[in-house]
Design an enzyme around this catalytic site. Structure first.
Site: not given
Ligand SMILES: Cc1cc2nc3c(=O)[nH]c(=O)nc-3n(C[C@H](O)[C@H](O)[C@H](O)COP(=O)(O)OP(=O)(O)OC[C@H]3O[C@@H](n4cnc5c(N)ncnc54)[C@H](O)[C@@H]3O)c2cc1C
Length: 379
Positions: A363
């Site tokens: 989230e």
């Molecule tokens: C168990 C689980 C359940 C989930 N449930 C849902 C769901 O029900 N529905 C849904 O839609 N999604 C869901 N998600 C997805 C979740 O919301 C995302 O994994 C999360 O928003 C992070 O996105 P990402 O994994 O692509 O990481 P990325 O966006 O690739 O980020 C990787 C890292 O880089 C950092 N980062 C990225 N951009 C920046 C920036 N501009 N400045 C500083 N740091 C940055 C992030 O903070 C993170 O630490 C779920 C994920 C998991 C693991």
């Protein structure tokens, strides 16, 4: 200023606590071990009316209040935050946007069964290349007569495959950027709507997390949620509320860890005295208790503002940020207090530590929460 729940809220707290201890606690580590989502428990939450706490009676709810809903989340998370996470995804991320942005017909058709807990909901925003940068949606929705045709996929979806109702986001007009994203309500069983990879995770292993796949899914126009182009706004609004439940999840996990750490530190004797008699250990417990109280105050302040209909986006981000960082630290310290036994699966603290990690990620990762907070304070 009143720092007390109402009698009604205390009654709900007691009811959920007793239910969780009696019906959810047994089998919690076995479900984690087997990575098994329990639909039976999920359905019981509906039977007890917990899914309807924050909705009016006209929409299958109990006319409760938002704070009661957060109390229920906290109490469930103390015992099994996977159960809580499934309920929160269904209510905060699927039912709530339908309540806020849906037509009367959509509310009767989709919200009522979610609020009554007879159906489960999910929220599909994340894609392989659209995580923190949720605006980079590649899923498309093309208008075609009385339908939109959806193609693409969503990953990491909580309740994916289990849920019957899905709020899903897709690009209707790429040229408009975030204003080209539109929200839709999809139902399990629609032709072309299938489920892909099930995630095997570090923590919250008994929460179901699965990929959604759309291959020429014909979604009737009456399933459009809000207006064309309003999808990003709807997603962000749902996530604002969802973050309060993630804060409540972190709060529940942290309290469970503190409870275990206090108990163990009084029982474990080394050098002829309980380890809690060492100030180094006692001070860790003191810090844990203080951070939990601070996290609770932030969480319920955000819930209070939402209930009052006041802006709460910054406060929800602060609550989620602080409570999840606190939960990570507190569960790590709890493992430390348990020593080698804490590292063993024999005791629950290792599971709490693994589960706490997700609260810093989903989230909106905590870096994204800081972006929200910084944006608000610099405005
Ligand atoms: C168990 C689980 C359940 C989930 N449930 C849902 C769901 O029900 N529905 C849904 O839609 N999604 C869901 N998600 C997805 C979740 O919301 C995302 O994994 C999360 O928003 C992070 O996105 P990402 O994994 O692509 O990481 P990325 O966006 O690739 O980020 C990787 C890292 O880089 C950092 N980062 C990225 N951009 C920046 C920036 N501009 N400045 C500083 N740091 C940055 C992030 O903070 C993170 O630490 C779920 C994920 C998991 C693991």
């Amino acid at each position: 200023m009143v720092f007390e729940f109402t009698d009604q809220q205390k009654m709900i707290q007691k009811m959920v606590r007793e239910f969780a201890e009696k019906e959810i606690a047994p089998g919690v580590s076995e479900r984690d071990e087997r990575e098994e989502f329990s639909r039976v428990i999920s359905d019981r939450i509906g039977e007890l009316g917990l899914t309807g706490l924050c909705f009016p009676e006209a929409y299958g709810g109990s006319d409760g209040d938002y704070i009661s809903y957060i109390i229920a989340n906290e109490e469930l998370a103390k015992v099994d935050d996977c159960v809580q996470a499934g309920c929160a995804a269904s209510i905060s991320l699927c039912a709530m946007p339908i309540f806020q942005f849906g037509t009367e017909e959509q509310k009767q058709r989709f919200l009522v069964p979610l609020a009554e807990g007879v159906k489960l909901g999910a929220f599909g925003l994340t894609e392989p290349n659209a995580g923190s940068d949720a605006a980079s949606q590649l899923t498309t929705a093309v208008a075609d007569g009385d339908y939109y045709v959806l193609n693409g996929n969503k990953i990491f979806i909580t309740n994916g495959g289990e849920a019957e109702t899905y709020v899903v986001f897709a690009m209707t007009d790429k040229t408009k950027g975030v204003k080209g994203i539109t929200a839709f309500i999809l139902e399990k069983g629609m032709p072309g709507f299938t489920f892909g990879k099930t995630e095997h995770k570090m923590g919250i292993r008994s929460s179901q997390t699965q990929e959604l796949i759309f291959q020429n899914v014909k979604v009737p126009k009456e399933n459009l949620l809000g207006k064309e182009g309003e999808g990003f706004k709807i997603a962000m609004s749902a996530l604002d509320g969802g973050r309060i439940t993630v804060a409540a999840q972190a709060l529940g996990i942290a309290q469970a860890a503190l409870h275990q750490a206090i108990k163990y530190s009084k029982e474990r004797v080394q050098f002829g005295k309980p380890i809690s008699a060492n100030q180094a250990v006692a001070f860790m417990l003191a810090d844990m208790a203080t951070e939990i109280d601070a996290a609770r105050l932030l969480t319920y302040r955000a819930a209070y503002l939402k209930q009052k209909g006041q802006p709460f986006s910054k406060e929800a981000a602060m609550a989620k940020l602080f409570a999840s960082d606190a939960a990570m630290k507190i569960t790590t310290d709890a493992v430390q207090i348990f020593g080698g036994y804490g590292f063993s699966r024999e005791y629950p603290v290792e599971r709490l530590m693994r589960n706490a990690k997700i609260t810093q990620i989903y989230e909106g990762a905590n870096q994204v929460q800081r972006m929200v907070i910084a944006g608000a304070v610099l405005r």
